[in-house]
Scaffold this active site. Structure first.
Site, PDB file in Angstrom:
ATOM      1  N   TYR A 174      30.863  94.256  -7.987  1.00  0.00           N
ATOM      2  CA  TYR A 174      29.987  93.552  -8.929  1.00  0.00           C
ATOM      3  C   TYR A 174      28.888  92.809  -8.179  1.00  0.00           C
ATOM      4  CZ  TYR A 174      33.093  89.659  -7.637  1.00  0.00           C
ATOM      5  OH  TYR A 174      33.828  88.734  -6.942  1.00  0.00           O
ATOM      6  N   HIS A 222      41.946  89.204  -4.967  1.00  0.00           N
ATOM      7  CA  HIS A 222      42.212  87.889  -4.377  1.00  0.00           C
ATOM      8  C   HIS A 222      43.720  87.671  -4.261  1.00  0.00           C
ATOM      9  CE1 HIS A 222      38.067  86.249  -4.860  1.00  0.00           C
ATOM     10  NE2 HIS A 222      38.016  87.111  -5.857  1.00  0.00           N
ATOM     11  N   ARG A 230      29.441  92.363  -4.277  1.00  0.00           N
ATOM     12  CA  ARG A 230      30.738  92.212  -3.623  1.00  0.00           C
ATOM     13  C   ARG A 230      31.446  93.570  -3.571  1.00  0.00           C
ATOM     14  NH1 ARG A 230      33.938  88.253  -2.775  1.00  0.00           N
ATOM     15  NH2 ARG A 230      34.124  89.434  -0.857  1.00  0.00           N
ATOM     16  N   TYR A 254      35.217  89.790 -14.308  1.00  0.00           N
ATOM     17  CA  TYR A 254      36.389  88.919 -14.411  1.00  0.00           C
ATOM     18  C   TYR A 254      36.521  88.410 -15.837  1.00  0.00           C
ATOM     19  CZ  TYR A 254      36.682  88.535  -9.313  1.00  0.00           C
ATOM     20  OH  TYR A 254      36.829  88.800  -7.984  1.00  0.00           O
ATOM     21  N   HIS A 278      37.570  94.163  -4.412  1.00  0.00           N
ATOM     22  CA  HIS A 278      38.572  93.327  -3.736  1.00  0.00           C
ATOM     23  C   HIS A 278      39.554  92.734  -4.726  1.00  0.00           C
ATOM     24  CE1 HIS A 278      35.373  90.503  -4.943  1.00  0.00           C
ATOM     25  NE2 HIS A 278      36.347  89.626  -5.089  1.00  0.00           N
TER      26      HIS A 278
END
Lengths: 230, 170
Positions: A140, A155, A150, A101, A153
């Site tokens: 990640y 959000h 995770r 991110y 995905h």
């Protein structure tokens, strides 16, 4: 129509020990039931000028193109009776193709992509449709438990057209082997409900020769709420 | 049709959900300016420094807020908690006999939002609010009432344990 609230809850519990961060944050007391209709009044109404052209294309904001697998993500925002939720704000955020991110709190040792912020917003149209162009996010690791990763995905934040419709969720990808091991995904008790968070490969939603297509419909609470346009 | 389930907002939402002047509530109507200063603590007494707080309220005249053509939606605030768990919202006093803001909290560790309410009103007015009837005899009602002090209302949110804030089911 009040029996909608009597359906089994599709949402996860607050207290879910497999997801360690719930430990000190899940309330212990019983929740208070508000009088029916308290959260049904329309609003907030987000002014149209809130979203600028290009905000729904996450791939055009750098000096050049981002790395990764380009994809179109489109779907409809609906209420429980299947009616479109119109003129409603959709906000998304995600990791880049390497699973990082662009956020100061992300310490994963994977490269940032100077051409990818991973943030998008748009409004639904008159039929409840939204559409984004983005990059498939990477998986990640995280610190929840040993070897925790995770699944890929994106959000989603949906305001709906009334407070009862407010939803924050995550969209996953079909066939991801990490889903079986992910406590966030698994926190939803009902298997059919979990699968509603997985998008569908839909090639002709993509751009011929340029981008893969995925379809993801989202259903918000409250069939009684009037889908208000602006 | 069946609803899409909720998932946590996670720790990386900040820039995506940050609105310019999200802490300053827009209104078409004029009214008395009020400031709400909040502080959020978890069940271990630690500040919750990575939450997002949204508030929704009536206009100063007690009507549903009417939005303009640009800027933020009227009557609605969205703020991040700071590292020390605090947040600050600048708004106008909502109309009605028991003025309040409806509050939604999302954060890492919350798989679905917490819904609550903060009253900017004397306790007697809050106890008289029909929505609070189930709490009429309960000391926990106090957790929903902000304390007027200086030029702001102060409100502590406790997610869990001693003094746990009253949260609502949707």
């Amino acid at each position: 129509m009040n029996d909608l609230s009597q359906r089994p809850d599709v949402d996860p519990p607050y207290d879910y020990p497999e997801y360690g961060s719930t430990r000190h944050r899940a309330p212990r007391e019983e929740l208070l039931k508000l009088p029916a209709g308290t959260l049904d009044a329309a609003g907030p109404l987000v002014p149209r000028g809130f979203v600028r052209d290009g905000d729904n294309d996450l791939t055009i904001h750098g000096k050049s193109k981002p790395l990764g697998e380009k994809m179109v993500l489109a779907g409809r925002l609906l209420d429980e009776s299947g009616r479109p939720i119109r003129d409603s704000l959709v906000e998304i955020w995600q990791a880049n193709a390497s699973g990082r991110y662009d956020h100061p709190g992300d310490t994963h040792d994977a490269p940032l992509d100077p051409n990818f912020k991973g943030i998008g917003r748009t409004f639904t149209d008159d039929d409840g449709w939204y559409r984004f162009v983005t990059i498939r996010p990477g998986a990640y690791p995280w610190a929840n438990h040993a070897f925790a990763w995770r699944p890929q995905h994106i959000h989603f934040s949906l305001l709906g057209n009334a407070p009862v419709q407010r939803l924050i969720t995550q969209m996953y990808f079909p066939g991801d082997p990490l889903l079986d091991f992910d406590p966030v995904y698994q926190s939803v008790p009902d298997e059919a409900a979990r699968k509603r968070m997985i998008c569908m490969l839909q090639l002709d939603t993509g751009i011929e020769g340029v981008a893969l297509g995925y379809r993801f419909d989202i259903v918000l609470a409250g069939a009684r709420s009037t889908p208000l346009g602006i | 049709m069946d609803r899409t389930p909720s998932q946590t907002v996670g720790p990386f939402f900040h820039e995506a959900l940050r609105w310019r002047d999200g802490h300053r509530v827009a209104f078409a109507e004029s009214g008395a300016d009020v400031v709400l200063v909040g502080r959020m603590l978890d069940g271990a007494g630690q500040p919750v420094g990575d939450a997002l707080v949204e508030t929704w309220q009536r206009s100063p005249t007690g009507e549903p807020p009417a939005s303009g053509k640009s800027g933020n939606p009227s009557g609605f605030a969205r703020v991040e908690t700071r590292k020390d768990g605090t947040f600050r919202i600048e708004t106008r006093m909502p109309g009605g006999p028991a003025p309040h803001l409806d509050v939604t909290i999302v954060a890492r560790g919350l798989l679905k939002p917490l819904r609550t309410r903060v009253y900017l009103a004397p306790e007697a007015a809050v106890r008289a609010d029909p929505a609070m009837k189930p709490l009429a005899e309960s000391p926990r009602l106090q957790t929903l009432i902000a304390r007027a002090e200086g030029d702001a209302y102060h409100w502590e949110v406790r997610l869990q344990g001693d003094g746990e804030t009253v949260f609502f089911s949707a």
